[in-house]
Design a protein around this motif. Structure first.
Motif, PDB file in Angstrom:
ATOM      1  N   LEU A   1       0.823  -1.216   0.000  1.00  6.85           N
ATOM      2  CA  LEU A   1       0.000   0.000   0.000  1.00  6.85           C
ATOM      3  C   LEU A   1       0.854   1.262   0.000  1.00  6.85           C
ATOM      4  O   LEU A   1       0.556   2.232  -0.711  1.00  6.85           O
ATOM      5  N   LEU A   2       1.926   1.251   0.783  1.00  2.86           N
ATOM      6  CA  LEU A   2       2.830   2.402   0.800  1.00  2.86           C
ATOM      7  C   LEU A   2       3.475   2.604  -0.569  1.00  2.86           C
ATOM      8  O   LEU A   2       3.520   3.727  -1.081  1.00  2.86           O
ATOM      9  N   SER A   3       3.954   1.524  -1.178  1.00  3.02           N
ATOM     10  CA  SER A   3       4.580   1.625  -2.496  1.00  3.02           C
ATOM     11  C   SER A   3       3.582   2.128  -3.532  1.00  3.02           C
ATOM     12  O   SER A   3       3.914   2.982  -4.366  1.00  3.02           O
ATOM     13  N   PHE A   4       2.357   1.611  -3.486  1.00  9.69           N
ATOM     14  CA  PHE A   4       1.324   2.056  -4.417  1.00  9.69           C
ATOM     15  C   PHE A   4       1.062   3.547  -4.248  1.00  9.69           C
ATOM     16  O   PHE A   4       0.982   4.290  -5.229  1.00  9.69           O
TER      17      PHE A   4
ATOM     18  N   ALA B   1       1.671   5.900  -7.355  1.00 11.75           N
ATOM     19  CA  ALA B   1       0.461   6.364  -8.026  1.00 11.75           C
ATOM     20  C   ALA B   1       0.055   7.782  -7.630  1.00 11.75           C
ATOM     21  O   ALA B   1      -0.402   8.554  -8.471  1.00 11.75           O
ATOM     22  N   VAL B   2       0.218   8.127  -6.360  1.00  9.86           N
ATOM     23  CA  VAL B   2      -0.243   9.441  -5.902  1.00  9.86           C
ATOM     24  C   VAL B   2       0.872  10.476  -5.938  1.00  9.86           C
ATOM     25  O   VAL B   2       0.718  11.550  -6.529  1.00  9.86           O
ATOM     26  N   MET B   3       2.002  10.159  -5.310  1.00  7.80           N
ATOM     27  CA  MET B   3       3.062  11.165  -5.221  1.00  7.80           C
ATOM     28  C   MET B   3       3.776  11.385  -6.552  1.00  7.80           C
ATOM     29  O   MET B   3       4.101  12.507  -6.912  1.00  7.80           O
ATOM     30  N   TYR B   4       4.045  10.293  -7.290  1.00  4.29           N
ATOM     31  CA  TYR B   4       4.707  10.428  -8.589  1.00  4.29           C
ATOM     32  C   TYR B   4       3.719  10.568  -9.739  1.00  4.29           C
ATOM     33  O   TYR B   4       4.125  10.702 -10.886  1.00  4.29           O
ATOM     34  N   ARG B   5       2.431  10.481  -9.427  1.00  2.00           N
ATOM     35  CA  ARG B   5       1.352  10.665 -10.399  1.00  2.00           C
ATOM     36  C   ARG B   5       1.472   9.746 -11.617  1.00  2.00           C
ATOM     37  O   ARG B   5       1.331  10.178 -12.758  1.00  2.00           O
ATOM     38  N   ARG B   6       1.734   8.489 -11.348  1.00  3.56           N
ATOM     39  CA  ARG B   6       1.757   7.480 -12.406  1.00  3.56           C
ATOM     40  C   ARG B   6       0.394   6.810 -12.461  1.00  3.56           C
ATOM     41  O   ARG B   6      -0.402   6.922 -11.541  1.00  3.56           O
ATOM     42  N   ARG B   7       0.144   6.080 -13.531  1.00  2.00           N
ATOM     43  CA  ARG B   7      -1.130   5.369 -13.667  1.00  2.00           C
ATOM     44  C   ARG B   7      -1.258   4.330 -12.550  1.00  2.00           C
ATOM     45  O   ARG B   7      -0.277   3.732 -12.129  1.00  2.00           O
TER      46      ARG B   7
ATOM     47  N   LEU C   1       1.596  -2.597 -10.124  1.00  2.00           N
ATOM     48  CA  LEU C   1       2.671  -3.466 -10.605  1.00  2.00           C
ATOM     49  C   LEU C   1       3.947  -3.258  -9.788  1.00  2.00           C
ATOM     50  O   LEU C   1       4.608  -4.220  -9.388  1.00  2.00           O
ATOM     51  N   THR C   2       4.269  -2.001  -9.517  1.00  2.00           N
ATOM     52  CA  THR C   2       5.451  -1.689  -8.712  1.00  2.00           C
ATOM     53  C   THR C   2       5.306  -2.237  -7.294  1.00  2.00           C
ATOM     54  O   THR C   2       6.244  -2.845  -6.756  1.00  2.00           O
ATOM     55  N   ALA C   3       4.140  -2.043  -6.697  1.00  2.00           N
ATOM     56  CA  ALA C   3       3.909  -2.541  -5.338  1.00  2.00           C
ATOM     57  C   ALA C   3       4.054  -4.059  -5.283  1.00  2.00           C
ATOM     58  O   ALA C   3       4.701  -4.599  -4.382  1.00  2.00           O
ATOM     59  N   GLY C   4       3.472  -4.745  -6.251  1.00  2.00           N
ATOM     60  CA  GLY C   4       3.584  -6.197  -6.288  1.00  2.00           C
ATOM     61  C   GLY C   4       5.012  -6.663  -6.484  1.00  2.00           C
ATOM     62  O   GLY C   4       5.466  -7.615  -5.837  1.00  2.00           O
ATOM     63  N   ALA C   5       5.733  -5.991  -7.366  1.00  2.00           N
ATOM     64  CA  ALA C   5       7.123  -6.370  -7.633  1.00  2.00           C
ATOM     65  C   ALA C   5       7.998  -6.158  -6.399  1.00  2.00           C
ATOM     66  O   ALA C   5       8.837  -7.009  -6.070  1.00  2.00           O
ATOM     67  N   VAL C   6       7.806  -5.046  -5.713  1.00  2.00           N
ATOM     68  CA  VAL C   6       8.619  -4.757  -4.531  1.00  2.00           C
ATOM     69  C   VAL C   6       8.356  -5.783  -3.439  1.00  2.00           C
ATOM     70  O   VAL C   6       9.289  -6.278  -2.791  1.00  2.00           O
ATOM     71  N   VAL C   7       7.102  -6.136  -3.234  1.00  2.00           N
ATOM     72  CA  VAL C   7       6.769  -7.132  -2.213  1.00  2.00           C
ATOM     73  C   VAL C   7       7.358  -8.491  -2.590  1.00  2.00           C
ATOM     74  O   VAL C   7       7.888  -9.205  -1.730  1.00  2.00           O
ATOM     75  N   CYS C   8       7.304  -8.845  -3.864  1.00  2.00           N
ATOM     76  CA  CYS C   8       7.892 -10.120  -4.305  1.00  2.00           C
ATOM     77  C   CYS C   8       9.403 -10.138  -4.071  1.00  2.00           C
ATOM     78  O   CYS C   8       9.953 -11.150  -3.628  1.00  2.00           O
TER      79      CYS C   8
END
Length: 140
Positions: free
Chosen positions: A99-102, A106-112, A118-125
């Motif tokens: 959730l923090l990564s998302f 998504a919010v701070m860097y304003r990405r889709r 995808l980034t959150a899932g990859a980091v957790v993996c």
């Protein structure tokens, strides 16, 4: 005047924190027979914080104005981090960190949102592969 510079006041606050850390760390063992003690890292961290914050104080520019929008974004990120730490006991490390990564992507860097997910899932993996699988250390 330099007193209006946000770097000046931030540097003073960080210098006070660094000084407190150094003083508190002096109450702990610096070295033990097994190696560095509990006061080793905080002492060096506090000293580095103290020195670098004083550099910030003495190199602050006179006419610099505060960037309140940037400060608000920094405080929002800090608040998200604090919330994620509180969520660890409720939902576990993996979901809290995802959730923090998302939020950051998504919010701070304003990405889709799908990029944030995808980034959150990859980091957790990656965390799962490194800690529980490779090192045998369980995550909270």
């Amino acid at each position: 005047m330099r007193l209006r510079s946000p770097d000046f006041w931030s540097g003073l606050a960080l210098a006070a924190l660094g000084g407190y850390i150094v003083v508190a760390a002096r109450g702990w063992d610096y070295l033990t027979p097994e190696g560095p003690g509990p006061g080793f890292f905080p002492w060096w961290y506090g000293l580095a914080l103290l020195v670098l914050s004083l550099v910030l104080v003495f190199t602050s520019e006179k006419g610099q104005r505060a960037d309140w929008r940037g400060a608000g974004r920094a405080l929002a990120t800090w608040a998200a981090f604090a919330i994620s730490l509180a969520l660890i006991k409720l939902v576990g490390f993996a979901i809290s960190f995802a959730l923090l990564s998302f939020y950051i992507v998504a919010v701070m860097y304003r990405r889709r949102p799908w990029i944030g997910a995808l980034t959150a899932g990859a980091v957790v993996c990656v965390f799962y592969v490194i800690f529980p699988l490779a090192l045998g250390v369980s995550l909270p």
